[in-house]
Write a protein that holds these residues in place. Structure first.
Motif, PDB file in Angstrom:
ATOM      1  N   GLY A 175       6.210   2.773   1.646  1.00  0.00           N
ATOM      2  CA  GLY A 175       5.776   4.146   1.062  1.00  0.00           C
ATOM      3  C   GLY A 175       4.529   3.925   0.234  1.00  0.00           C
ATOM      4  O   GLY A 175       4.395   4.967  -0.736  1.00  0.00           O
ATOM      5  N   PHE A 176       4.107   2.795  -0.306  1.00  0.00           N
ATOM      6  CA  PHE A 176       3.077   2.631  -1.236  1.00  0.00           C
ATOM      7  C   PHE A 176       1.626   3.180  -0.796  1.00  0.00           C
ATOM      8  O   PHE A 176       1.565   3.198   0.434  1.00  0.00           O
ATOM      9  CB  PHE A 176       2.951   1.334  -1.720  1.00  0.00           C
ATOM     10  N   ASP A 177       0.850   3.333  -1.693  1.00  0.00           N
ATOM     11  CA  ASP A 177      -0.471   3.879  -1.509  1.00  0.00           C
ATOM     12  C   ASP A 177      -1.434   2.858  -1.380  1.00  0.00           C
ATOM     13  O   ASP A 177      -2.456   3.094  -0.699  1.00  0.00           O
ATOM     14  CB  ASP A 177      -0.773   5.090  -2.442  1.00  0.00           C
ATOM     15  N   ASP A 178      -1.194   1.754  -2.102  1.00  0.00           N
ATOM     16  CA  ASP A 178      -2.371   0.788  -2.250  1.00  0.00           C
ATOM     17  C   ASP A 178      -1.471  -0.411  -2.906  1.00  0.00           C
ATOM     18  O   ASP A 178      -0.420  -0.108  -3.245  1.00  0.00           O
ATOM     19  CB  ASP A 178      -3.348   1.112  -3.031  1.00  0.00           C
ATOM     20  N   ILE A 179      -2.190  -1.531  -2.782  1.00  0.00           N
ATOM     21  CA  ILE A 179      -1.668  -2.813  -3.282  1.00  0.00           C
ATOM     22  C   ILE A 179      -2.842  -3.350  -4.314  1.00  0.00           C
ATOM     23  O   ILE A 179      -3.697  -3.418  -3.960  1.00  0.00           O
ATOM     24  CB  ILE A 179      -1.425  -3.845  -2.000  1.00  0.00           C
ATOM     25  N   LEU A 180      -2.433  -3.821  -5.462  1.00  0.00           N
ATOM     26  CA  LEU A 180      -2.967  -4.728  -6.446  1.00  0.00           C
ATOM     27  C   LEU A 180      -2.406  -5.886  -6.511  1.00  0.00           C
ATOM     28  O   LEU A 180      -1.254  -6.161  -6.915  1.00  0.00           O
ATOM     29  CB  LEU A 180      -3.105  -3.779  -7.781  1.00  0.00           C
ATOM     30  N   VAL A 181      -3.183  -7.090  -5.922  1.00  0.00           N
ATOM     31  CA  VAL A 181      -2.456  -8.400  -6.057  1.00  0.00           C
ATOM     32  C   VAL A 181      -2.672  -9.006  -7.488  1.00  0.00           C
ATOM     33  O   VAL A 181      -3.818  -9.093  -8.000  1.00  0.00           O
ATOM     34  CB  VAL A 181      -3.050  -9.089  -5.119  1.00  0.00           C
TER      35      VAL A 181
END
Length: 117
Positions: A97-103
């Motif tokens: 359900g996340f909107d985006d990913i920051l690595v």
């Protein structure tokens, strides 16, 4: 001013994200666990949550699922904050359900790209 809750069990990761987000004009608050984050989200209004995936107790994916299941929080922007960068891991994270990913490790350019929406 936009408000973001930074959730990570690692204090250095929280502080780095907070410092970079403050440079971008965001007001930041921090939580050191999934349970603390969910409690804080029910107490105050935030525009976004930067949420670590790997935490003891309630991990980030479970927190995200709870956010999406809560009618008052369901539309909150939730960004995964993780070192898990393999494609199959990214797909699993987005399915939670996340909107985006920051690595991690985060850079100002990556942060700006994710938070410019």
């Amino acid at each position: 001013m936009k408000r973001v809750l930074i959730v990570d069990d690692n204090q250095i990761n929280r502080r780095l994200a907070a410092a970079l987000l403050k440079k971008c004009g965001w007001h930041t608050e921090e939580a050191d666990s999934g349970m603390a984050a969910f409690e804080r989200l029910t107490e105050a209004r935030f525009d976004c949550v930067l949420l670590d995936i790997s935490m003891p107790g309630m991990d980030g994916e479970e927190v995200c699922r709870r956010i999406r299941a809560d009618e008052a929080l369901a539309n909150l922007r939730v960004i995964a904050y993780t070192a898990h960068a393999m494609e199959f891991e990214k797909a699993r994270i987005m399915q939670a359900g996340f909107d985006d990913i920051l690595v991690k490790p985060v850079t100002i350019n990556a942060l700006t790209a994710v938070f410019s929406d």
